[in-house]
Write an enzyme that holds these catalytic residues in place. Structure first.
Site, PDB file in Angstrom:
ATOM      1  N   TYR A 180      -6.111  -2.611  -2.261  1.00 14.74           N
ATOM      2  CA  TYR A 180      -4.650  -2.792  -2.162  1.00 14.74           C
ATOM      3  C   TYR A 180      -4.326  -3.777  -1.042  1.00 14.74           C
ATOM      4  O   TYR A 180      -3.534  -4.704  -1.217  1.00 14.74           O
ATOM      5  CB  TYR A 180      -4.006  -1.433  -1.901  1.00 14.74           C
ATOM      6  CG  TYR A 180      -2.495  -1.464  -1.801  1.00 14.74           C
ATOM      7  CD1 TYR A 180      -1.703  -1.498  -2.951  1.00 14.74           C
ATOM      8  CD2 TYR A 180      -1.853  -1.450  -0.566  1.00 14.74           C
ATOM      9  CE1 TYR A 180      -0.311  -1.510  -2.860  1.00 14.74           C
ATOM     10  CE2 TYR A 180      -0.467  -1.462  -0.469  1.00 14.74           C
ATOM     11  CZ  TYR A 180       0.298  -1.494  -1.616  1.00 14.74           C
ATOM     12  OH  TYR A 180       1.672  -1.506  -1.529  1.00 14.74           O
ATOM     13  N   LYS A 212      -2.523  -7.422  -1.312  1.00 15.33           N
ATOM     14  CA  LYS A 212      -1.247  -7.740  -0.660  1.00 15.33           C
ATOM     15  C   LYS A 212      -1.401  -8.919   0.307  1.00 15.33           C
ATOM     16  O   LYS A 212      -0.488  -9.752   0.421  1.00 15.33           O
ATOM     17  CB  LYS A 212      -0.697  -6.504   0.058  1.00 15.33           C
ATOM     18  CG  LYS A 212      -0.283  -5.386  -0.907  1.00 15.33           C
ATOM     19  CD  LYS A 212       0.802  -5.828  -1.876  1.00 15.33           C
ATOM     20  CE  LYS A 212       1.324  -4.703  -2.744  1.00 15.33           C
ATOM     21  NZ  LYS A 212       2.367  -5.154  -3.696  1.00 15.33           N
TER      22      LYS A 212
HETATM   23  N1  LIG Z   1       6.663   2.644  -1.812  1.00 15.31           N
HETATM   24  C1  LIG Z   1       6.120   2.098  -0.738  1.00 15.31           C
HETATM   25  O1  LIG Z   1       5.942   2.763   0.287  1.00 15.31           O
HETATM   26  C2  LIG Z   1       5.720   0.642  -0.735  1.00 15.31           C
HETATM   27  C3  LIG Z   1       5.445   0.034   0.483  1.00 15.31           C
HETATM   28  C4  LIG Z   1       5.089  -1.309   0.524  1.00 15.31           C
HETATM   29  C5  LIG Z   1       5.020  -2.038  -0.649  1.00 15.31           C
HETATM   30  N2  LIG Z   1       5.287  -1.433  -1.840  1.00 15.31           N
HETATM   31  C6  LIG Z   1       5.168  -2.266  -3.038  1.00 15.31           C
HETATM   32  O2  LIG Z   1       6.387  -2.241  -3.725  1.00 15.31           O
HETATM   33  C7  LIG Z   1       6.166  -2.373  -5.126  1.00 15.31           C
HETATM   34  C8  LIG Z   1       6.821  -1.214  -5.854  1.00 15.31           C
HETATM   35  O3  LIG Z   1       6.312  -0.010  -5.347  1.00 15.31           O
HETATM   36  P1  LIG Z   1       7.039   1.392  -5.619  1.00 15.31           P
HETATM   37  O4  LIG Z   1       6.705   2.258  -4.495  1.00 15.31           O
HETATM   38  O5  LIG Z   1       8.444   1.181  -6.000  1.00 15.31           O
HETATM   39  O6  LIG Z   1       6.196   1.868  -6.894  1.00 15.31           O
HETATM   40  P2  LIG Z   1       6.592   2.838  -8.098  1.00 15.31           P
HETATM   41  O7  LIG Z   1       5.299   3.413  -8.590  1.00 15.31           O
HETATM   42  O8  LIG Z   1       7.692   3.762  -7.698  1.00 15.31           O
HETATM   43  O9  LIG Z   1       7.174   1.836  -9.201  1.00 15.31           O
HETATM   44  C9  LIG Z   1       6.352   0.811  -9.709  1.00 15.31           C
HETATM   45  C10 LIG Z   1       6.937   0.308 -11.011  1.00 15.31           C
HETATM   46  O10 LIG Z   1       6.043  -0.705 -11.502  1.00 15.31           O
HETATM   47  C11 LIG Z   1       5.748  -0.437 -12.869  1.00 15.31           C
HETATM   48  N3  LIG Z   1       4.425  -0.973 -13.190  1.00 15.31           N
HETATM   49  C12 LIG Z   1       3.216  -0.487 -12.815  1.00 15.31           C
HETATM   50  N4  LIG Z   1       2.230  -1.246 -13.336  1.00 15.31           N
HETATM   51  C13 LIG Z   1       2.844  -2.238 -14.055  1.00 15.31           C
HETATM   52  C14 LIG Z   1       2.372  -3.333 -14.810  1.00 15.31           C
HETATM   53  N5  LIG Z   1       1.066  -3.543 -14.983  1.00 15.31           N
HETATM   54  N6  LIG Z   1       3.274  -4.148 -15.381  1.00 15.31           N
HETATM   55  C15 LIG Z   1       4.611  -3.920 -15.239  1.00 15.31           C
HETATM   56  N7  LIG Z   1       5.108  -2.901 -14.551  1.00 15.31           N
HETATM   57  C16 LIG Z   1       4.245  -2.070 -13.951  1.00 15.31           C
HETATM   58  C17 LIG Z   1       5.813   1.081 -12.996  1.00 15.31           C
HETATM   59  O11 LIG Z   1       6.027   1.495 -14.345  1.00 15.31           O
HETATM   60  C18 LIG Z   1       7.014   1.395 -12.088  1.00 15.31           C
HETATM   61  O12 LIG Z   1       8.230   1.280 -12.765  1.00 15.31           O
HETATM   62  C19 LIG Z   1       4.637  -2.423  -5.299  1.00 15.31           C
HETATM   63  O13 LIG Z   1       4.218  -3.759  -5.375  1.00 15.31           O
HETATM   64  C20 LIG Z   1       4.151  -1.763  -4.037  1.00 15.31           C
HETATM   65  O14 LIG Z   1       2.849  -2.172  -3.696  1.00 15.31           O
HETATM   66  C21 LIG Z   1       5.638  -0.112  -1.908  1.00 15.31           C
END
Ligand SMILES: NC(=O)c1ccc[n+]([C@@H]2O[C@H](COP(=O)([O-])OP(=O)(O)OC[C@H]3O[C@@H](n4cnc5c(N)ncnc54)[C@H](O)[C@@H]3O)[C@@H](O)[C@H]2O)c1
Length: 293
Positions: free
Chosen positions: A170, A174
């Site tokens: 991961y 990133k």
């Molecule tokens: N939540 C956190 O703490 C956090 C922190 C830093 C970065 N992020 C990043 O933010 C982004 C969203 O994270 P989140 O926490 O909202 O995740 P989440 O799991 O709540 O939502 C992710 C969404 O992406 C969709 N998805 C997954 N694989 C997919 C694919 N192959 N094609 C299209 N859609 C796909 C899922 O169906 C879901 O709707 C990610 O890139 C994650 O790495 C999240």
């Protein structure tokens, strides 16, 4: 006099996105949904690209309730043909592509890197890094070929692209997104395309709700702004990077982390002033998500 004249020139229409055409990947829930909401709040029509149709349909309804157009496109971001078809579907519906937020991604449970299976490595890199590249490439081709040639691409990275902790695949993905952003920004500025990324910290999305109060307290203690990030903390940064307000900003990694990554104090940060957001308010947006069946 000059300063006064400049101040009077300040105009909030710089942040206006009315009538703009946007797509957000992974917008069914979580941070992607927050990004889509920010765009809709400022008037953009937003396509929801995701693999989860049942959640996407509810997101589309919520976006439309803000008076903008929205629709769902099934798209696995790691599949080049689906990405190209999705961008074409957005252009068929909205006429062009002004803003693209490449957010779809996921983490896997922390495990020793010495035992990480190659299949897991490939899966994480395939969606979190290759997926961002495939989307950015298809989006840029559209933005280059439309009239006027221009666009805003925003990739969602993570603070783990800059600091260590958690899963190595991961984090490598990133870090790759951050450098991909810089490289594409350098290349595509000549097409008036801005490419930036946003790096959140831990965000209280639905999948973070399992975290114990002990862990949440630790997060607050190491975060200078004193609270855990909420999805809605993305609104301002997204609107800034999607709008004219950021026309001369490109190749930037905007850390939206409450200062977590700049904090190296060995002793806990003492606070006498209440943070702007209380622990109860941290879960506001997630509670709304939970209302959805
Ligand atoms: N939540 C956190 O703490 C956090 C922190 C830093 C970065 N992020 C990043 O933010 C982004 C969203 O994270 P989140 O926490 O909202 O995740 P989440 O799991 O709540 O939502 C992710 C969404 O992406 C969709 N998805 C997954 N694989 C997919 C694919 N192959 N094609 C299209 N859609 C796909 C899922 O169906 C879901 O709707 C990610 O890139 C994650 O790495 C999240």
């Amino acid at each position: 006099m000059v300063a006064a004249r400049r101040l009077s020139d300040m105009d909030l229409s710089l942040f206006e996105l009315r009538g703009k055409s946007a797509l957000v990947t992974g917008a069914s829930m979580g941070l992607g949904r927050a990004c889509a909401t920010a765009l809709a709040m400022t008037g953009a029509n937003v396509a929801v690209l995701d693999i989860d149709e049942s959640s996407a349909v509810k997101t589309v309804e919520k976006l439309r309730s803000r008076g903008v157009d929205s629709f769902f496109v099934h798209c696995d971001v790691s599949n080049k043909a689906q990405v190209r078809a999705a961008v074409a579907a957005v252009v068929a519906r909205f006429g062009r592509l002004d803003i693209a937020i490449n957010n779809a991604g996921f983490g896997i449970p922390v495990g020793g890197s010495e035992n990480l299976a190659q299949e897991e490595w490939n899966r994480v890199i395939g969606i979190n890094l290759t997926g961002v590249f495939l989307c950015a490439q298809a989006e840029a081709q559209q933005m280059i070929n439309q009239e006027p040639t221009q666009g805003k691409i925003i990739n969602i990275a993570s603070m783990y692209g800059s600091v260590a902790g958690g899963n190595c695949a991961y984090n490598a993905a990133k870090a790759g997104v951050i450098h991909l952003t810089k490289t594409l920004a350098a290349e595509w500025g000549r097409f008036n395309i801005n490419v930036n990324c946003i790096s959140p910290s831990w965000v209280m999305t639905r999948r973070m709700m399992h975290l114990s109060e002990e862990v949440r307290s630790r997060m607050r203690a190491v975060t200078p702004m004193g609270h855990i990030q909420r999805p809605e903390d993305m609104f301002g940064p997204v609107i800034f990077l999607a709008s004219q307000a950021s026309n001369f900003v490109t190749g930037h990694d905007l850390l939206v982390d409450g200062g977590h990554t700049v904090n190296t104090w060995l002793s806990p940060l003492e606070r006498t002033l209440a943070p702007r957001v209380t622990p109860e308010e941290e879960i506001f947006d997630t509670a709304q998500d939970a209302d959805d069946p």
